[in-house]
Write an enzyme that holds these catalytic residues in place. Structure first.
Site, PDB file in Angstrom:
ATOM      1  N   GLU A   1      27.546 145.802  -5.192  1.00  0.00           N
ATOM      2  CA  GLU A   1      27.746 145.107  -6.163  1.00  0.00           C
ATOM      3  C   GLU A   1      27.557 146.198  -7.375  1.00  0.00           C
ATOM      4  OE1 GLU A   1      24.603 142.804  -8.373  1.00  0.00           O
ATOM      5  OE2 GLU A   1      24.402 142.675  -6.827  1.00  0.00           O
TER       6      GLU A   1
ATOM      7  N   THR B   1      25.928 141.532 -12.515  1.00  0.00           N
ATOM      8  CA  THR B   1      25.456 140.555 -14.064  1.00  0.00           C
ATOM      9  C   THR B   1      26.376 140.351 -14.478  1.00  0.00           C
ATOM     10  OG1 THR B   1      23.797 142.960 -13.362  1.00  0.00           O
ATOM     11  CG2 THR B   1      23.671 142.136 -15.392  1.00  0.00           C
TER      12      THR B   1
ATOM     13  N   LYS C   1      20.856 134.655  -4.831  1.00  0.00           N
ATOM     14  CA  LYS C   1      19.795 135.767  -6.016  1.00  0.00           C
ATOM     15  C   LYS C   1      18.686 135.469  -6.086  1.00  0.00           C
ATOM     16  CE  LYS C   1      20.393 139.792  -8.771  1.00  0.00           C
ATOM     17  NZ  LYS C   1      21.364 140.312  -9.343  1.00  0.00           N
TER      18      LYS C   1
ATOM     19  N   ARG D   1      27.102 145.859 -16.217  1.00  0.00           N
ATOM     20  CA  ARG D   1      26.343 146.519 -18.052  1.00  0.00           C
ATOM     21  C   ARG D   1      27.199 147.735 -18.337  1.00  0.00           C
ATOM     22  NH1 ARG D   1      20.807 146.188 -14.075  1.00  0.00           N
ATOM     23  NH2 ARG D   1      21.402 144.832 -13.039  1.00  0.00           N
TER      24      ARG D   1
END
Length: 210
Positions: free
Chosen positions: A45, A73, A132, A49
Site C-alpha cells: 500500500e 489514505t 480497515k 500522502r
C-alpha cells in the site's frame, strides 16, 4: 452497492502483513516493491500522502509484475479515481463515505476504515464486510477488535496504526482479523539507502507471521 470481495479477499488472505509505505522518491518505488515481493509480501500500500505517491504507484504497476500495488489514505472519490488511473489494484481509506463507495462500485476494490459500531453498521448497510481498523493501537487495539467479533460476526478487519512485530501476532490470532498493515517492513532509512536486502529480510520475517 457491494464491496468487490472477489478481488479484495485474495489480497488480504495472501499475506499476513500488508506494508504501508510513505514514499518520497518515486524512483525507489520499483526496487522497493521487488524487495518486498522477494520476501513474500507482493501486496503493498502506497499512501497518498506525498507528491510522489501516484508516480510511485504507476512505476510499480508498470515495472513490477509480481507486485500487487495499492493506494492508501484515499480521502475522497477523486483520490480513489486518480489512484486507479495510476494502476492501483486496491484502494484503502482511513474512513468510509458513500461517495467513496459509489466510486468503487463495480471497480477496483475499496478497503475502508471503520472503528465505531455505528461506522461498521453504515459500512454493512452498503455491502462492505472487509474493513480497515484505524488507528488500531489508539482506538483500543486487540481487546477492542476482539469485542467486535460477537456483534459483527460477518466483519473481517485489517488493523493498521500502531501495529508492530511485537503485537502483530496478537492481532492475527483474532478470528475477525485477516491481515494487518504495518510500516516496519520498509524502514525509511533502508528505503533512502537502497538497502533492499534488509527490506527483503524484514518482509520474510513478516510473511512468516501468518
Amino acid at each position: 452497492m457491494a464491496q468487490n470481495l472477489d478481488a479484495l479477499v485474495p489480497i488480504m488472505e495472501g499475506q499476513p502483513v500488508i506494508p504501508v509505505i510513505v514514499i518520497d522518491d518515486a524512483g525507489s518505488a520499483a526496487p522497493l516493491a521487488r524487495a518486498l515481493a522477494a520476501g513474500g509480501l507482493p501486496a503493498v500500500e502506497i499512501t497518498l500522502r506525498t507528491e510522489a505517491a501516484l508516480d510511485a504507484i504507476a512505476a510499480i504497476a508498470s515495472e513490477v509484475p509480481e507486485a500487487i500495488v495499492g493506494a492508501g489514505t484515499a480521502l475522497d472519490a477523486g483520490q480513489y479515481e486518480a489512484a486507479v488511473a495510476a494502476g492501483a489494484r486496491f484502494v484503502v481509506s482511513p474512513g468510509f463515505t458513500p461517495d467513496l463507495a459509489d466510486a468503487a462500485e463495480g471497480s477496483v476494490p475499496l478497503l475502508p476504515g471503520c472503528v465505531t459500531p455505528s461506522e461498521i453498521m453504515a459500512a454493512l448497510a452498503e455491502g462492505y464486510t472487509h474493513l480497515k481498523f484505524f488507528p488500531a493501537g489508539q482506538a483500543g487495539g486487540v481487546a477492542y477488535i476482539k469485542a467486535l467479533a460477537s456483534p459483527f460476526s460477518a466483519v473481517r478487519f485489517c488493523p493498521t496504526g500502531g501495529v508492530s512485530p511485537d503485537n502483530a501476532g496478537d492481532y492475527l490470532a483474532l478470528p475477525n482479523v485477516v491481515c494487518v498493515g504495518g510500516s516496519w517492513v520498509a524502514p525509511k532509512e533502508a528505503v533512502a539507502g537502497g538497502d533492499w536486502d534488509r527490506i527483503t529480510a524484514l518482509a520474510q520475517e513478516a510473511a512468516g507471521l501468518g
